[in-house]
Each structure stands twice: as C-alpha cells, then as structure tokens.
Design a protein around this motif. Structure first.
Motif, PDB file in Angstrom:
ATOM      1  N   HIS A   1      31.772  40.672  11.639  1.00 21.72           N
ATOM      2  CA  HIS A   1      31.343  42.012  11.246  1.00 21.72           C
ATOM      3  C   HIS A   1      32.060  43.132  11.994  1.00 21.72           C
ATOM      4  O   HIS A   1      31.718  44.306  11.826  1.00 21.72           O
ATOM      5  CB  HIS A   1      29.822  42.172  11.349  1.00 21.72           C
ATOM      6  N   ALA A   2      33.054  42.781  12.838  1.00 21.47           N
ATOM      7  CA  ALA A   2      33.944  43.815  13.357  1.00 21.47           C
ATOM      8  C   ALA A   2      34.902  44.252  12.243  1.00 21.47           C
ATOM      9  O   ALA A   2      35.063  43.565  11.230  1.00 21.47           O
ATOM     10  CB  ALA A   2      34.720  43.295  14.556  1.00 21.47           C
ATOM     11  N   ARG A   3      35.551  45.392  12.427  1.00 21.89           N
ATOM     12  CA  ARG A   3      36.504  45.879  11.441  1.00 21.89           C
ATOM     13  C   ARG A   3      37.861  45.205  11.621  1.00 21.89           C
ATOM     14  O   ARG A   3      38.281  44.924  12.742  1.00 21.89           O
ATOM     15  CB  ARG A   3      36.673  47.387  11.568  1.00 21.89           C
ATOM     16  N   SER A   4      38.548  44.971  10.541  1.00 23.98           N
ATOM     17  CA  SER A   4      39.950  44.566  10.602  1.00 23.98           C
ATOM     18  C   SER A   4      40.801  45.796  10.920  1.00 23.98           C
ATOM     19  O   SER A   4      40.432  46.933  10.600  1.00 23.98           O
ATOM     20  CB  SER A   4      40.401  43.969   9.279  1.00 23.98           C
ATOM     21  N   THR A   5      41.924  45.558  11.567  1.00 24.11           N
ATOM     22  CA  THR A   5      42.849  46.660  11.834  1.00 24.11           C
ATOM     23  C   THR A   5      43.785  46.845  10.642  1.00 24.11           C
ATOM     24  O   THR A   5      44.018  45.915   9.871  1.00 24.11           O
ATOM     25  CB  THR A   5      43.673  46.385  13.095  1.00 24.11           C
ATOM     26  N   PRO A   6      44.340  48.044  10.488  1.00 22.01           N
ATOM     27  CA  PRO A   6      45.321  48.230   9.406  1.00 22.01           C
ATOM     28  C   PRO A   6      46.609  47.482   9.710  1.00 22.01           C
ATOM     29  O   PRO A   6      46.827  47.000  10.828  1.00 22.01           O
ATOM     30  CB  PRO A   6      45.541  49.749   9.416  1.00 22.01           C
ATOM     31  N   GLU A   7      47.458  47.386   8.718  1.00 28.25           N
ATOM     32  CA  GLU A   7      48.760  46.753   8.938  1.00 28.25           C
ATOM     33  C   GLU A   7      49.499  47.500  10.047  1.00 28.25           C
ATOM     34  O   GLU A   7      49.558  48.731  10.056  1.00 28.25           O
ATOM     35  CB  GLU A   7      49.572  46.775   7.642  1.00 28.25           C
ATOM     36  N   GLY A   8      50.009  46.746  10.991  1.00 28.29           N
ATOM     37  CA  GLY A   8      50.656  47.373  12.144  1.00 28.29           C
ATOM     38  C   GLY A   8      49.734  47.536  13.325  1.00 28.29           C
ATOM     39  O   GLY A   8      50.167  47.920  14.412  1.00 28.29           O
ATOM     40  N   GLY A   9      48.443  47.255  13.111  1.00 25.42           N
ATOM     41  CA  GLY A   9      47.495  47.303  14.206  1.00 25.42           C
ATOM     42  C   GLY A   9      47.027  48.700  14.552  1.00 25.42           C
ATOM     43  O   GLY A   9      47.322  49.683  13.854  1.00 25.42           O
ATOM     44  N   LEU A  10      46.280  48.792  15.638  1.00 22.61           N
ATOM     45  CA  LEU A  10      45.793  50.069  16.166  1.00 22.61           C
ATOM     46  C   LEU A  10      46.326  50.236  17.586  1.00 22.61           C
ATOM     47  O   LEU A  10      46.235  49.322  18.401  1.00 22.61           O
ATOM     48  CB  LEU A  10      44.262  50.091  16.204  1.00 22.61           C
ATOM     49  N   THR A  11      46.856  51.414  17.868  1.00 22.21           N
ATOM     50  CA  THR A  11      47.398  51.690  19.198  1.00 22.21           C
ATOM     51  C   THR A  11      46.631  52.839  19.831  1.00 22.21           C
ATOM     52  O   THR A  11      46.365  53.865  19.179  1.00 22.21           O
ATOM     53  CB  THR A  11      48.886  52.046  19.126  1.00 22.21           C
ATOM     54  N   GLY A  12      46.280  52.658  21.073  1.00 24.26           N
ATOM     55  CA  GLY A  12      45.568  53.711  21.795  1.00 24.26           C
ATOM     56  C   GLY A  12      45.655  53.473  23.288  1.00 24.26           C
ATOM     57  O   GLY A  12      46.048  52.393  23.741  1.00 24.26           O
ATOM     58  N   ARG A  13      45.276  54.486  24.052  1.00 30.19           N
ATOM     59  CA  ARG A  13      45.281  54.321  25.505  1.00 30.19           C
ATOM     60  C   ARG A  13      44.123  53.412  25.898  1.00 30.19           C
ATOM     61  O   ARG A  13      43.046  53.451  25.309  1.00 30.19           O
ATOM     62  CB  ARG A  13      45.184  55.662  26.210  1.00 30.19           C
ATOM     63  N   LEU A  14      44.368  52.602  26.883  1.00 31.19           N
ATOM     64  CA  LEU A  14      43.381  51.621  27.332  1.00 31.19           C
ATOM     65  C   LEU A  14      42.497  52.254  28.404  1.00 31.19           C
ATOM     66  O   LEU A  14      42.998  52.755  29.415  1.00 31.19           O
ATOM     67  CB  LEU A  14      44.098  50.394  27.888  1.00 31.19           C
ATOM     68  N   VAL A  15      41.176  52.218  28.172  1.00 26.99           N
ATOM     69  CA  VAL A  15      40.222  52.821  29.104  1.00 26.99           C
ATOM     70  C   VAL A  15      39.213  51.769  29.519  1.00 26.99           C
ATOM     71  O   VAL A  15      38.534  51.175  28.668  1.00 26.99           O
ATOM     72  CB  VAL A  15      39.499  54.032  28.475  1.00 26.99           C
ATOM     73  N   HIS A  16      39.103  51.542  30.813  1.00 20.69           N
ATOM     74  CA  HIS A  16      38.137  50.578  31.344  1.00 20.69           C
ATOM     75  C   HIS A  16      36.769  51.245  31.419  1.00 20.69           C
ATOM     76  O   HIS A  16      36.618  52.316  32.032  1.00 20.69           O
ATOM     77  CB  HIS A  16      38.591  50.116  32.726  1.00 20.69           C
ATOM     78  N   VAL A  17      35.742  50.614  30.805  1.00 19.23           N
ATOM     79  CA  VAL A  17      34.391  51.205  30.777  1.00 19.23           C
ATOM     80  C   VAL A  17      33.361  50.269  31.395  1.00 19.23           C
ATOM     81  O   VAL A  17      32.191  50.281  31.008  1.00 19.23           O
ATOM     82  CB  VAL A  17      33.976  51.602  29.340  1.00 19.23           C
ATOM     83  N   GLY A  18      33.782  49.461  32.353  1.00 19.48           N
ATOM     84  CA  GLY A  18      32.827  48.606  33.056  1.00 19.48           C
ATOM     85  C   GLY A  18      32.090  47.681  32.113  1.00 19.48           C
ATOM     86  O   GLY A  18      32.689  47.024  31.261  1.00 19.48           O
ATOM     87  N   ARG A  19      30.751  47.633  32.249  1.00 25.00           N
ATOM     88  CA  ARG A  19      29.925  46.769  31.408  1.00 25.00           C
ATOM     89  C   ARG A  19      29.553  47.413  30.073  1.00 25.00           C
ATOM     90  O   ARG A  19      28.880  46.805  29.260  1.00 25.00           O
ATOM     91  CB  ARG A  19      28.646  46.399  32.154  1.00 25.00           C
TER      92      ARG A  19
END
Length: 566
Positions: free
Chosen positions: A86-104
């Motif tokens: 039930h998660a979303r599929s990514t579009p062709e080419g994927g999704l790119t974004g900055r990585l943010v650590h949010v603990g738990r």
C-alpha cells in the motif's frame, strides 16, 4: 465433561503430524490471490474434509497490495532494499530528494526540520502512523532502517481492511522502503554529515483482485439449524514461505480440528474454522470481508473468535503476555496455568491478528499466543528476529512448543464446545466501569450526574451473580450469554460506528485494561483536568455522551438478564 475427558483429548495431539503439515505448507509462497496460495489452501481443504468437516472455498474482492521491487541510489551506488504493501510506486526514473534523518519518526522528530520535498530516513520498522506523519509533513518518500540485517516486510495502510470510498483520502501518498541495518547505517552517516541527495525506486502492485477464504464447519451430532458455533481462525497468506507466520497456526488449527472431531458426540455447540487471505497484503481484508458479509449470522451465532498467529516458534517460552477479552479471560488463565504453570498477566487484547469482529460484538482470544523469552526479544518483535523475512522457515519451529500451544488451544476450544454452560464471565466489565467512575472527584461526579449509572451497575452486579451461579444449562443460558457478550464487547472495544472498522492503531503504551476502552477515555481526561481549565466544558460534553452510552448498555444488559429469568 470430566478432567479425564480433557486429559485424554490432549494426549492425542500429534506433534509429528503438525510438522508434516508444515513441511507441506512450506512448499509455497502464499501471496494473497496467487496460484501458490490456492494450492496450499487446497491441501488444507482436503485435510479438513478427511476429518469430516464441510468446507467451502469462497472467492471475494479485496484491495491487495504486493511489493514488486525497490532500490536506493546514492552517489552512483545502488543499495538493495524492499518496498511495502500500500505504499506508492515511484514514477519512471524514481524520486530524488535530499535525505533527512528523522530519528524514530515521532511527531516531534518531524517537527525539527522542514522536510517538504525531502526523503526521510527513519530508524525502526514501518508503520502506518509514521507514514501518515511523513505524508503530512510533505516528505516525498521514506526509507526505514531495519533493526536487523534483513529488512522486515509489512504494510503501511492506516485503513483496517479494504478501504471504502470514505477512506481513500487516508491511503498512503509516499513511497516507503526498508533497508537492512548495516547498509542503512551508511545512509544515516551520510544524512548526518550534511546535505545529500538520494534517489529511490519502488514498484508496488496494488488493486482489487479476488482472494480466497476457506471456511470449514462441523455441527454437533444433533445438527440443529442456527446452533451457536465457536470460530477458530487464522490467516493463511504469507510473506515469503511464512512457516511460523502463519503456517504454524494453520497446522495447529488442523490438529485441533482433528482431535476435537473425534469427540464430536460430546459437543454442545458447533465448530467453524476460517483461513483468511488478505491479512499480510490487504490489512486484514479477508476477515474484514467476512465480518461485513456475514454480520447477521455472526451476531446471532458466533460465541467467540479464537484467533491464532505465529505459534510454536523456537525460543517462544513466554505465555504470560497472552491476551484475551475479559469475558474469555478465565478460559485463557486456566488453560495456560494448567499446561505451562505460567500465570497470565491479564493484558488487554490488541487490535491486530484479524481482530475484525468487535463491531459484531464477538469476544476474542489469543492472536499471538506464545512469545520469545524476554532476553530474546529485541526491537519490540516478540515473534522472533526472522518475522516477516525470508528466514521464516521450518527450522524456526519447535515441535514441543507446537504441541504445548495446541494443548492450550484445544483445552479452550473443548470447554467452549462441550461444557454444559458457556464459560463466559462478565463481572470484570462492571468492575472496570465502576472503578473508573468512582475514581472521579466528587465534583466531577456531580457535574456528570452519575447516580443513574451507579444504580444500574449495582443492580446488574446482582443479576450477573444470580445468572453465573445458577444451574441452568442449555440453549436458553447460551443465548443469554451470547447476548451479553454483544453488549459488553461493543461497549469496551468500539469507539464509534460498530458497522465500520476504523483505523489500524499502534498498541497502547499503557497496558491497563481500562485505558484501552474508547468509551472511558473522556472520564480519564476529566479526572486529569480541573474544572477551572478552559477546555473543561469541551471535555464535559464528551463525558456526557460516554455516560449515556454506558447507561444504555447497562440498561440493555439488565433487560437481557431479566428476560432470562422468566
């Protein structure tokens, strides 16, 4: 029914036969609606028919979500991972974004940074709560760091069962992935070192499809129309081979069905078995469909849902945490103490493991029956580190613990099927209501005008004592007990519309029975709030409505018991 009968029944349990069933079930990866799942159910169906059960293989629509593949790309390097139901599929080419650590992934974790358009890195297993918080904060994807080298499969829909038109806006809106511990630590280090972009790719096959549901029924020898039945249930679909989760429960169900059929002549009530699909890949879609489409029959006839999930695991020596509803608690207490010498802690049953029938008013038992010893439990996974991974294979099953767990289940079923009087007890509900109301300050009790409720509690306690100490047996007594279970199960478990299923919720942190009752929540809040507080009158409105609901339920129970005396 004598103790000799009971002991003789349990002596016939065959651990080697159960291991034989498991070897057969372990041949298949049982994704919901797949051909392999059908092959496995055909084996169970034929086995039950050989024991004399009437079977029916139902096919029904369900909103099923099967993870297909996933990968993470960072600095040109590809990292293996998994995606989730039930998660979303990514579009062709994927999704790119900055990585943010949010603990738990708590609410405060998400509030620390602006994560709009980011890909968040969360430490811990996936959950619908974290997914919803990430979506609300504007994240485009989530990567979860597994506590083990293997990432754990799972679902992230917050909706219990297949969603209705009213639920669609609640479904996940982000891609969700999980990565093993060692590879995941490198991502944590990268995120903490500074701003870095990551690309995620995920494919999830989500949509409506037909899934199977195997129903098996054995009436009493009288085979009377509309006779009450006990439901023995467990899911059949699996992640990977799923030998413990949930092949072990399926094998136990077969063995319990076999030995109980041999003493059918002593049954006072019928036995029904249901093997659900859509548990793992549809958020309990199979049992929810059954509750929706067999509601009237279940309300009239079903005594209790004895549900099983992930039994007999190696190292599973802990039974003190076994859960049960209040009305069936003494059954669980007696069986566990007699078989293992352990005393159940009396923890309230949680909403998981196909607990889909509280709206119908059916009390439940078990779900998870045996857990890992405390020293073996890590990261809140009581079933074992192999849970929801490819390592859930037959070497994770103990034949001795399978036999032990089967003895407990068979003893409970035997009492529900064969005792002259249904062994359901209801005084515990009155005790919790009484304690909660009398804990209010005198001023709060006066504001709420609780005297009518307290008078009904006193009258009902006397009537229950008379009912439970009487010598009446037969269908009249059973009918009264079943009607009372509807009243009290609904009152304790259902926060709103009993014909809806609500949302998947995390287990409560507080393990006190009273704290889990939605109807008692306003009283707990009132007790912590001085009447001078600005929110006091808002709280009071909720407490009025809870008071009225309790008052109506107690009045209904009094009417049921008074009617049984005539």
């Amino acid at each position: 029914m004598s103790r000799e009968d009971d002991d003789g029944l349990l002596a016939g349990i065959d651990a080697s036969a159960m291991m034989g069933h498991l070897e057969e079930l372990a041949r298949w990866t049982k994704h919901a609606g797949s051909d392999e799942e059908k092959n496995s159910l055909d084996y169970i169906k034929a086995t039950l028919e050989s024991y004399g059960y009437r079977t029916s293989l139902i096919r029904h629509p369900a909103f099923i979500s099967l993870p297909v593949d996933a990968r993470i790309v960072i600095d040109g390097m590809t990292i293996a991972c998994i995606t989730h139901s039930h998660a979303r599929s990514t579009p062709e080419g994927g999704l790119t974004g900055r990585l943010v650590h949010v603990g738990r992934g708590s609410a405060s974790d998400f509030a620390r940074d602006d994560i709009s358009g980011a890909i968040v890195l969360v430490e811990g297993l996936v959950s619908s709560g974290v997914t919803s918080r990430a979506s609300a904060a504007g994240a485009i994807a989530q990567i979860h760091l597994s506590p083990h080298e293997q990432p754990h499969e799972g679902g992230v829909s917050p909706v219990w069962g297949s969603p209705s038109i009213d639920d669609l806006q609640l479904m996940p809106s982000t891609a969700v992935l999980s990565i093993g511990r060692t590879a995941g630590r490198s991502l944590v280090d990268a995120a903490l070192a500074g701003s870095i972009d990551v690309t995620v790719h995920a494919t999830v096959d989500t949509g409506w499809r037909l899934i199977p549901l195997l129903e098996a029924h054995m009436p009493t020898v009288k085979d009377i129309c509309e006779e009450p039945f006990v439901l023995l249930s467990g899911h059949h679909d699996t992640w990977h081979r799923g030998v413990m989760d949930n092949g072990s429960a399926n094998a136990l169900m077969l063995e319990a069905a076999r030995i109980l059929a041999q003493v059918r002549g002593q049954w006072k009530r019928a036995l029904r078995l249901c093997f659900w699909s859509g548990h793992s890949h549809g958020r309990y879609a199979g049992s929810t469909w059954y509750a929706d489409n067999r509601f009237e029959e279940m309300e009239r006839r079903c005594i209790a849902n004895v549900n099983l999930d992930s039994v007999g695991g190696v190292g599973a020596t802990m039974l003190e945490n076994t859960r049960s509803d209040l009305s069936t608690g003494s059954l669980a207490d007696d069986a566990i103490l007699e078989i293992t010498g352990q005393r159940r802690r009396g923890l309230p049953i949680q909403r998981n493991c196909d607990m889909s029938f509280w709206g119908v008013g059916i009390p439940a038992m078990f779900g998870l029956l045996s857990e890992q010893a405390p020293e073996n439990i890590d990261f809140d996974i009581p079933c074992g580190w192999w849970w929801h991974t490819p390592d859930d294979l037959i070497d994770k099953i103990s034949p001795d613990f399978m036999a032990r767990d089967t003895k407990i289940v068979a003893r409970v079923l035997w009492r529900l099927l064969a005792e002259e009087r249904l062994p359901l007890r209801f005084k515990g509900y009155l005790d919790i209501i009484g304690r909660t109301l009398t804990a209010l300050t005198p001023a709060h009790r006066q504001d709420l005008d609780l005297e009518p409720v307290l008078l009904k509690l006193s009258a009902l306690e006397s009537l229950l004592l008379e009912f439970e100490s009487s010598t009446e047996t037969g269908s009249a007594h059973d009918d009264t007990a079943i009607k009372l279970s509807r009243v009290f199960t609904n009152l304790e478990k259902v926060g709103g519309d009993r014909f809806s299923h609500g949302l998947v919720q995390a287990a409560p942190v507080v393990q006190d029975e009273a704290s889990t009752w939605p109807v008692l929540g306003p009283f707990h809040l009132a007790n912590m709030t001085p009447s001078e507080e600005k929110d006091w009158y808002f709280i009071l409105q909720s407490a009025y409505r809870s008071r009225n609901r309790i008052n109506a339920a107690l009045a209904e129970a009094i009417t049921i018991l008074n009617s049984s005396r005539t």
